[in-house]
Scaffold this motif. Structure first.
Motif, mmCIF file in Angstrom:
data_model
loop_
_atom_site.group_PDB
_atom_site.id
_atom_site.type_symbol
_atom_site.label_atom_id
_atom_site.label_comp_id
_atom_site.label_asym_id
_atom_site.label_seq_id
_atom_site.Cartn_x
_atom_site.Cartn_y
_atom_site.Cartn_z
ATOM 1 N N LEU A 172 -4.586 13.130 -0.589
ATOM 2 C CA LEU A 172 -4.362 11.686 -0.658
ATOM 3 C C LEU A 172 -3.629 11.172 0.577
ATOM 4 O O LEU A 172 -3.928 10.086 1.074
ATOM 5 N N LYS A 228 2.392 1.705 -3.462
ATOM 6 C CA LYS A 228 1.385 2.162 -4.416
ATOM 7 C C LYS A 228 1.073 3.632 -4.200
ATOM 8 O O LYS A 228 0.938 4.412 -5.157
ATOM 9 N N PHE A 229 0.985 4.025 -2.935
ATOM 10 C CA PHE A 229 0.723 5.435 -2.620
ATOM 11 C C PHE A 229 1.818 6.323 -3.184
ATOM 12 O O PHE A 229 1.550 7.339 -3.812
ATOM 13 N N GLN A 230 3.068 5.934 -2.980
ATOM 14 C CA GLN A 230 4.159 6.762 -3.477
ATOM 15 C C GLN A 230 4.118 6.867 -4.997
ATOM 16 O O GLN A 230 4.291 7.955 -5.566
ATOM 17 N N ASN A 231 3.887 5.748 -5.658
ATOM 18 C CA ASN A 231 3.873 5.755 -7.120
ATOM 19 C C ASN A 231 2.767 6.636 -7.688
ATOM 20 O O ASN A 231 2.939 7.268 -8.737
ATOM 21 N N GLU A 232 1.636 6.679 -6.996
ATOM 22 C CA GLU A 232 0.495 7.443 -7.499
ATOM 23 C C GLU A 232 0.484 8.881 -6.985
ATOM 24 O O GLU A 232 0.355 9.829 -7.759
ATOM 25 N N ALA A 233 0.659 9.056 -5.689
ATOM 26 C CA ALA A 233 0.502 10.381 -5.079
ATOM 27 C C ALA A 233 1.641 11.326 -5.432
ATOM 28 O O ALA A 233 1.432 12.545 -5.513
ATOM 29 N N LYS A 253 0.832 -1.205 0.000
ATOM 30 C CA LYS A 253 0.000 0.000 0.000
ATOM 31 C C LYS A 253 0.869 1.260 0.000
ATOM 32 O O LYS A 253 0.574 2.233 -0.703
ATOM 33 N N TYR A 311 7.989 14.267 -0.558
ATOM 34 C CA TYR A 311 7.231 14.866 -1.668
ATOM 35 C C TYR A 311 7.763 16.269 -1.963
ATOM 36 O O TYR A 311 7.968 16.627 -3.123
ATOM 37 N N LYS A 338 -5.042 8.426 3.165
ATOM 38 C CA LYS A 338 -4.276 7.214 3.445
ATOM 39 C C LYS A 338 -4.109 7.007 4.950
ATOM 40 O O LYS A 338 -4.288 5.887 5.453
ATOM 41 N N THR A 384 2.969 11.897 -8.109
ATOM 42 C CA THR A 384 2.809 12.530 -9.424
ATOM 43 C C THR A 384 1.800 13.677 -9.381
ATOM 44 O O THR A 384 1.606 14.360 -10.381
ATOM 45 N N LYS A 385 1.170 13.892 -8.232
ATOM 46 C CA LYS A 385 0.096 14.887 -8.116
ATOM 47 C C LYS A 385 0.639 16.261 -7.730
ATOM 48 O O LYS A 385 1.755 16.398 -7.251
#
Length: 331
Positions: A140, A124-129, A121, A180, A144, A131-132
């Motif tokens: 996000l 996945k969070f790092q890979n998706e969030a 989890k 981030y 989480k 990029t925001k």
């Protein structure tokens, strides 16, 4: 492959031991496509349990350990587990898909399975969030944190495990926000001219970044005291061999303190380090290092032949993505 900041973040849980009472543990593991003939479990107070594979292709051992968090490693990658009194643990996994295939069966394994799923989890969070945009990332991250807590409370877990995980979630949120921000600032540097340096060269004289124009430059910021830095050296040496004669220079810049200058020179000689070996003028406060906002090492930087930044936070030599990137650039 585990994300770098996730790995660092789990150090808290990995080496926390809840008590000193020795408990009997029965452990077996069946690993497809294994990377080693030994499995190593590590914990606090220099706890190490080495488990060799037997003639049935199974890692098996009975040992004593205090209740708490531990790390197991197959020699290339690692993950976390939680040992409870009288646990009977059967681990299955495929080393080619390390994190994605970890499953614990047996007695006292709920916590370990939670850790395995939580690592996925987090990644996945790092890979998706990451990029925001900032506002979306913050939203996000807050979501989480809430869902992680809800998932923890629903589970049948040891009370001390829950307390430790809540602390870990807080640490994750703080660290993720910091990472981030660092990545956000680093991305803004892409395509711009790199800050310069002019540092002592191990082979004599000094070397400037401008001296390397016309080639891609892959920079490793490291120090002799940094264990993760040293762990990357064999991979870096393999990269140097693979791309020997190509249009790229591999440059290692030590940010050791001035008092450790001779230690650096001995380390370079003893380890037969290749590439361009440089010594920064003011360790962490060197202008080049500060210009990139470096707060932790190892840190890797990739610069193009014109002196512009390709990546101010490039992949590590141990990450297959680096080779893919270099193959695309040097084709």
């Amino acid at each position: 492959m585990k994300n770098l900041f996730i790995t660092g973040l789990l150090i808290f849980s990995t080496f926390s031991v809840m008590g000193q009472t020795q408990n009997q543990i029965k452990f077996t593991a069946k690993i497809a496509n294994r990377n080693s003939d030994t499995l190593v479990i590590r914990g606090r107070n220099n706890f190490v349990q080495v488990i060799p594979i037997n003639n049935k292709e199974v890692f098996a051992a009975n040992f004593e350990a205090p209740k708490g968090f531990y790390m197991f490693s197959d020699g290339r990658e690692s993950s976390n587990l939680y040992l409870k009194p009288n646990a009977e643990i059967n681990l299955t996994m495929n080393a080619r898909e390390f994190d994605e295939t970890i499953v614990f069966n047996g007695k006292g394994v709920n916590e370990s399975n939670f850790l395995a799923q939580q690592a996925l989890k987090d990644e996945k969070f790092q890979n998706e969030a990451f990029t925001k945009e900032p506002a979306a990332f913050a939203s996000l991250l807050e979501t989480k944190k809430k869902t992680d807590l809800e998932s923890l409370e629903k589970g049948d877990f040891d009370p001390e495990f829950k307390t430790a995980l809540k602390m870990s979630f807080e640490s994750f949120s703080q660290y993720a926000a910091q990472e981030y921000e660092r990545a956000f600032q680093a991305n803004k540097m892409t395509g711009k001219a790199s800050p310069e340096f002019n540092y002592e060269n191990y082979k004599g004289g000094t070397t400037k970044l401008a001296d390397l124009k016309g080639k891609y430059v892959y920079i490793d910021l490291w120090a002799t005291w940094c264990a993760p830095c040293r762990a990357e050296i064999p991979y870096l040496q393999k990269m140097e061999e693979k791309y020997h004669g190509k249009n790229i220079e591999f440059v290692s810049i030590s940010i050791d303190k001035a008092k450790d200058h001779e230690k650096w020179k001995k380390f370079v000689a003893d380890k037969n380090l290749g590439g361009v070996q440089l010594f920064a003028d003011k360790d962490w406060e060197s202008e080049f290092v500060m210009s990139y906002g470096v707060t932790g090492i190892p840190r890797f930087i990739l610069i193009d032949p014109k002196g512009n930044i390709v990546s101010s936070d490039a992949s590590r030599p141990s990450d297959p993505q680096l080779e893919q990137q270099l193959n695309g650039l040097l084709k």
